[in-house]
Design an enzyme around this catalytic site. Structure first.
Site, PDB file in Angstrom:
ATOM      1  CG  ASP A  96      -0.309  -0.001   2.523  1.00  0.00           C
ATOM      2  OD1 ASP A  96       0.917   0.228   2.588  1.00  0.00           O
ATOM      3  OD2 ASP A  96      -1.012  -0.211   3.528  1.00  0.00           O
ATOM      4  N   GLY A 220     -11.382   3.769  -0.166  1.00  0.00           N
ATOM      5  CA  GLY A 220     -12.322   4.523   0.658  1.00  0.00           C
ATOM      6  C   GLY A 220     -13.545   3.744   1.079  1.00  0.00           C
ATOM      7  CB  CYS A 308     -11.180 -27.689   6.858  1.00  0.00           C
ATOM      8  SG  CYS A 308      -9.753 -26.601   6.656  1.00  0.00           S
TER       9      CYS A 308
END
Ligand code: ZN
Length: 379
Positions: A96, A220, A308
């Site tokens: 980022d 955002g 799983c």
């Protein structure tokens, strides 16, 4: 090496409604989309070896510019061979820009047209971030997918505040593009802003497309607006972005957020939730969230989820997972994080297969039906 080897490329292979599947090719490997990116904030996915993260099926990790620039610093990581070498992860990394975390974590921020000065939340030292500095830091880290430096207003914000912030971010997007330059094999993504206002989202998308990026993020969102408002924006925002480039929804989310985002045309996501929840005793399963600290598990010899295939479910009972959580043992967070990341990656693989087979609607119906059943009854 052929001329196209080492290039960044996105190929869509199938669509089903608005949902898309395909692959992003980078010199460090292929990212199957839709993709979920585990978060390695401080150059580690907490509690997981990199090879274990890869074993869950992750093709790419996210690193945080804000945290790494403060500690151990981008310059130090560069001297030590870059972030991939430093953390022993040779697949793609997306970083980022630092913008969002400066706004949410740092103290004494001063925002100007040029950039942001702030004090570190770690030791109070003074730092500066701008589009140019963010591009430099992400280059020093060796990031494969670099994000534009942007600004995100604190909520609640008026339309006028959201518009002003979005237009600043668009000027910073141009400066990010200029500073990034030409780096074959590396990609720069623009970030759409504009809050929950369609006109502002359209203006932002138009500005970004005029500059031109290798991919586009919807920014955002997932900042407290709620799922209904987020899906409201996702009903139109991805359609404003180029069809032939990856679309990345930042900071999302819970499993049902992820399924809803993919349904609306999102290709990439990241979230701390599977790893953070693993450390706080929460497991994501096909039947919803299991709180392993609950006393109902203390005598239960069954795994978290019989279907799983992760190490936590293959080797350990709910009773054991309950015990090590209550005892504060490190293996508790390790096993639950592994399970959660495995669950998220299986969810992505299930969606990729469903889209390719043209049965995404049936997949989504099954996903919600299994959650509605709830966790298995106590013994
Ligand atoms: Zn498992």
């Amino acid at each position: 090496m052929t001329q196209t080897a080492g290039r960044f490329r996105f190929d869509l292979t199938a669509t089903d409604g608005k949902a898309r599947t395909g692959a992003i090719s980078t010199p460090r490997g292929t990212i199957r989309t839709p993709a979920f990116m585990p978060v390695g904030t401080a150059a580690t996915v907490k509690g997981m070896l990199p090879e274990s993260v890869a074993a869950t099926g992750a093709d790419i990790l996210l690193g945080n510019t804000y945290h790494l620039m403060l500690r151990p610093t981008a310059e130090r990581i560069d001297r030590l061979g870059g972030l991939h070498r430093f953390m022993n992860w040779d697949k793609p990394i997306l970083t980022d820009s630092g913008g969002f975390q400066v706004m949410s974590l740092a103290a004494l921020r001063k925002l100007t047209e040029e950039g942001v000065t702030f004090k570190s939340h770690i030791d109070g030292s003074r730092h500066h971030l701008s589009p140019e500095r963010s591009m430099e830091i992400q280059r020093l880290l060796g990031s494969d997918i670099v994000m534009c430096f942007d600004e995100c207003p604190a909520l609640p914000a008026t339309d006028a505040e959201v518009a002003k912030s979005m237009r600043l971010s668009m000027r910073w997007a141009q400066r990010s593009r200029d500073a990034f330059g030409d780096r074959p094999g590396h990609a720069l993504f623009g970030i759409q802003q504009g809050g929950v206002t369609q006109e502002l989202r359209a203006e932002s998308a138009e500005a970004l497309c005029a500059i031109g990026f290798d991919g586009y993020a919807v920014g955002g969102l997932a900042v407290g607006e709620g799922q209904e408002a987020m899906f409201g924006v996702l009903d139109y925002a991805p359609d404003m972005l180029p069809q032939d480039k990856p679309r990345y929804l930042m900071g999302v989310g819970k499993p049902d957020d992820i399924v809803g985002a993919v349904k609306r045309g999102i290709d990439m996501m990241d979230c701390v939730l599977p790893s953070r929840s693993g450390r706080t005793g929460q497991a994501f399963t096909r039947h919803g969230v299991v709180n392993i600290k609950n006393a109902r598990h203390q005598d239960d010899p069954r795994p978290l989820d019989e279907a799983c295939g992760c190490p936590a479910c293959r080797g350990y009972s709910r009773a054991y997972l309950h015990h090590v959580f209550r005892a504060g043992e490190m293996i508790s967070g390790m096993l639950l994080t592994w399970h959660n990341l495995h669950y998220y990656q299986e969810l992505m693989q299930g969606m990729r297969d469903a889209i390719a087979a043209g049965r995404f609607a049936a997949f989504e119906a099954d996903f919600h039906a299994q959650r509605a059943e709830g966790d298995i009854p106590p013994l």
